[in-house]
Write a protein that holds these residues in place. Structure first.
Motif, short mmCIF file in Angstrom:
data_model
loop_
_atom_site.label_atom_id
_atom_site.label_comp_id
_atom_site.label_asym_id
_atom_site.label_seq_id
_atom_site.Cartn_x
_atom_site.Cartn_y
_atom_site.Cartn_z
N LEU A 136 0.83 -1.21 0.00
CA LEU A 136 0.00 0.00 0.00
C LEU A 136 0.87 1.26 0.00
CD1 LEU A 136 -2.76 -1.01 2.57
CD2 LEU A 136 -3.17 -0.45 0.17
N SER A 137 1.92 1.22 0.81
CA SER A 137 2.82 2.37 0.89
C SER A 137 3.55 2.61 -0.42
CB SER A 137 3.83 2.17 2.02
OG SER A 137 3.18 2.03 3.27
N MET A 138 4.01 1.53 -1.03
CA MET A 138 4.72 1.66 -2.30
C MET A 138 3.78 2.16 -3.40
SD MET A 138 7.77 1.11 -1.57
CE MET A 138 8.43 1.20 -3.23
N PHE A 139 2.55 1.66 -3.39
CA PHE A 139 1.57 2.14 -4.35
C PHE A 139 1.36 3.64 -4.18
CE2 PHE A 139 -2.81 3.51 -5.05
CZ PHE A 139 -2.96 3.24 -6.39
N SER A 140 1.23 4.08 -2.94
CA SER A 140 0.96 5.49 -2.65
C SER A 140 2.09 6.39 -3.10
CB SER A 140 0.70 5.68 -1.15
OG SER A 140 -0.47 5.01 -0.75
N ILE A 141 3.31 6.01 -2.82
CA ILE A 141 4.43 6.91 -3.11
C ILE A 141 4.85 6.86 -4.58
CG2 ILE A 141 6.37 5.34 -2.65
CD1 ILE A 141 7.61 7.72 -1.07
N ILE A 159 -12.28 13.31 -3.71
CA ILE A 159 -12.88 12.13 -4.34
C ILE A 159 -12.05 10.88 -4.05
CG2 ILE A 159 -13.40 11.07 -6.57
CD1 ILE A 159 -14.16 13.90 -7.53
N CYS A 160 -10.73 11.01 -4.14
CA CYS A 160 -9.86 9.87 -3.82
C CYS A 160 -10.02 9.46 -2.35
CB CYS A 160 -8.40 10.21 -4.12
SG CYS A 160 -8.01 10.30 -5.87
N ALA A 161 -10.13 10.44 -1.46
CA ALA A 161 -10.34 10.14 -0.04
C ALA A 161 -11.64 9.38 0.17
CB ALA A 161 -10.34 11.44 0.77
N MET A 162 -12.70 9.81 -0.50
CA MET A 162 -13.99 9.12 -0.40
C MET A 162 -13.88 7.68 -0.88
SD MET A 162 -16.72 7.94 -2.44
CE MET A 162 -16.78 8.89 -3.95
N ILE A 163 -13.21 7.46 -2.02
CA ILE A 163 -13.10 6.11 -2.58
C ILE A 163 -12.23 5.22 -1.69
CG2 ILE A 163 -12.16 4.81 -4.54
CD1 ILE A 163 -13.16 7.10 -6.34
N ILE A 164 -11.21 5.79 -1.05
CA ILE A 164 -10.39 5.01 -0.11
C ILE A 164 -11.26 4.50 1.06
CG2 ILE A 164 -8.55 5.18 1.63
CD1 ILE A 164 -7.12 7.10 -0.34
N CYS A 357 -10.61 5.73 -9.43
CA CYS A 357 -10.66 4.29 -9.76
C CYS A 357 -9.30 3.64 -9.54
CB CYS A 357 -11.07 4.11 -11.22
SG CYS A 357 -12.73 3.48 -11.44
N VAL A 358 -8.27 4.29 -10.06
CA VAL A 358 -6.91 3.74 -9.95
C VAL A 358 -6.52 3.57 -8.49
CG1 VAL A 358 -4.47 4.27 -10.36
CG2 VAL A 358 -6.14 4.62 -12.18
N VAL A 359 -6.85 4.56 -7.66
CA VAL A 359 -6.50 4.49 -6.24
C VAL A 359 -7.31 3.40 -5.54
CG1 VAL A 359 -6.53 5.76 -4.06
CG2 VAL A 359 -5.82 6.92 -6.16
N GLY A 360 -8.62 3.38 -5.74
CA GLY A 360 -9.46 2.37 -5.10
C GLY A 360 -9.08 0.97 -5.51
N PHE A 361 -8.88 0.75 -6.80
CA PHE A 361 -8.49 -0.57 -7.28
C PHE A 361 -7.10 -0.94 -6.78
CE2 PHE A 361 -11.33 -0.25 -11.33
CZ PHE A 361 -12.45 -0.39 -10.53
#
Length: 508
Positions: A136-141, A159-164, A357-361
């Motif tokens: 998760l951390s690597m995806f985020s950074i 929007i990204c915060a909501m999807i998370i 979408c990219v973040v949630g997926f």
């Protein structure tokens, strides 16, 4: 003692994960070769940020639109804050009570806070293990496009915060089939609320319908909850159309939704199918062109396609019924959002609209995919990360100070002296201008009560020549053709930084 050490390591991992936006900012600075102290949030090239910034300040200081946000001076039926529906601003209005509205970066701080809080809620619900936190951390950074929007004044951060948060509730629901009514209700509220301003987000309600039908034994309640959710979704959609037609400014040109709606009303099925086909062809061509020059949109779309294919593989292999339902819903959600953007909006906006979408997926994959496949997924992210710095994606650069020192205080004071607030006539608080793509820092300096009436150059030229301009002020580049038209016709009240402001004394 051993348990305490394990808990300490776990919470330290969570803390580092929550701090990923901060580490990503350092990384963005490193790639751009600038210092944190060089950042100037007002020296942006994203003109939407100016509107968001000014709107929240108007909402806080006045509580209602004080000018007329318009395009070619077309006024909405009711006072509006521009093309955006008011629900897009409400999260930032709420967070502004924490951040204040005086700093240059209060919108950015709100985005960062929302994402950090969303990640905290995600960790609380899902309790990811050590390896999962790492991925998760690597995806985020490594997702620098995502992090650049977090460190911006755009509403993609909210929007990204909501999807998370919704993704966290979905993952929690997979483990707690019979104990999820309250959380599903909370997720439904978030989706419905954000869906009022961006209706394609309503497709995330598929997760909620999946949660209703998986595990519950009472079929009558399933039907009741499903029907209630459908009614709420239709009501949110109705609110979107109502607010967009009455309380938002009409843009210069129509988007795909207008054309598609006409075809639908006329029941022209063949033309609808041809339109859908052509939109998909145009989207593929755009991706090919973006790949050739390595623009930022290609990185988002390729990330989306990679995740979407992985979700299909995961769904096929999954044996657990609840997980399979939610993975299938994810596949449909991704396809629906992609198609809705290219058909009803613009293919060129896929990088922004697919970002959530990219973040949630990404979060789903990091939590559900096995370690070996996650390593492969991480390798693909790393490859895209290494390509980004050598791409032509200049829009992802952080806004930095220029060599010329800008005295924002002086500019704000000088504009405030010549642009007084009119309580009775909103056009008198409106500034006509051609939408700029540079020198946006000057727009931040206009008084809070002013609104921007965006005009095309031809419209503004014609309005000046025919004395039909409604706006109380005109903001132009010095020595431009429009400046020469205004000289002698309107009183010049301000001249700084290569720009001038004229006052239209005959403003309606």
């Amino acid at each position: 003692m051993l348990v305490k050490i394990k808990n300490y390591k776990k919470y330290m991992q969570y803390f580092l994960f929550l701090m990923m936006p901060v580490f990503a900012l350092f990384l963005l600075c490193f790639i751009q070769k600038v210092s944190l102290f060089d950042i100037d949030w007002w020296n942006s090239t994203w003109n939407d940020e100016v509107i968001y910034h000014k709107t929240i300040k108007v909402m806080r200081e006045f509580g209602h639109p004080t000018g007329i946000c318009s395009y070619n001076e077309v006024e909405s039926q009711y006072p509006s804050y521009g093309t955006w529906i008011i629900t897009a601003f409400i999260p930032y209005w709420l967070f502004s009570f924490l951040t204040g509205i005086d700093s240059h970066g209060f919108m950015i701080m709100a985005n960062v806070m929302m994402v950090v809080i969303a990640n905290g809620i995600f960790c609380f619900l899902v309790r990811p293990k050590g390896g999962q936190v790492f991925f998760l951390s690597m995806f985020s950074i490594l997702s620098l496009t995502y992090q650049r929007y977090v460190w911006s004044g755009m509403n993609e951060g909210s929007i990204c915060a909501m999807i998370i948060i919704v993704t966290g509730i979905v993952l929690w629901s997979m483990r707690n089939v019979e104990k999820r009514f309250f959380l599903l209700g909370a997720a439904s509220f978030l989706i419905l609320f954000f869906g009022i301003s961006r209706p394609f987000l309503l497709v995330y309600l598929l997760y909620m319908w999946g949660g209703i039908w998986v595990g519950r034994k009472n079929r009558a309640r399933k039907w009741m909850y499903s029907f209630l959710l459908l009614i709420l979704a239709l009501f949110a959609l109705f609110l979107y159309f109502y607010l967009s037609s009455t309380c938002s400014a009409k843009f210069f040109h129509d988007n795909g939704m207008t054309y598609f709606g006409e075809l639908l009303r006329n029941r022209e099925i063949k033309q609808i199918m041809e339109w859908i086909y052509q939109c998909n062809v145009d989207a593929v061509k755009l991706m090919q062109e973006s790949y050739a020059v390595k623009e930022g949109i290609i990185f988002v779309v390729l990330s989306f396609l990679t995740e979407w294919i992985l979700l299909i593989i995961m769904c096929i292999k999954e044996k657990d019924r609840a997980k399979k339902v939610f993975l299938a819903a994810s596949i449909v959600i991704g396809l629906a959002i992609y198609e809705s953007v290219i058909i009803l909006y613009l293919p060129g906006k896929l990088d922004r609209m697919l970002l959530g979408c990219v973040v949630g997926f990404g979060y789903l994959i990091c939590m559900m995919l096995g370690k070996k496949w996650n390593v492969v997924y991480l390798g693909l992210q790393l490859f895209a990360f290494l390509l980004l710095p050598i791409s032509n994606e200049s829009s992802l650069l952080l806004p930095v100070k220029t060599e010329k020192v800008v005295d924002y205080g002086f500019l704000q004071d000088s504009l405030a002296e010549v642009m007084e607030y009119s309580e009775n006539e909103r056009w008198e608080n409106t500034v006509a201008l051609v939408p700029p793509n540079y020198d946006l820092h000057l727009l931040y300096c206009f008084p809070v009560h002013t609104a921007f009436g965006m005009c095309t150059e031809n419209y503004l030229k014609n309005a000046i020549m025919t004395d039909t301009l409604k706006c109380g002020y005109i903001y132009l580049e010095e020595d431009s053709e429009l400046d020469k038209l205004c000289a002698g016709k309107y009183p010049l009240i301000w001249r700084q930084e290569g720009y001038v402001v004229y006052e239209n004394l005959a403003a309606d």
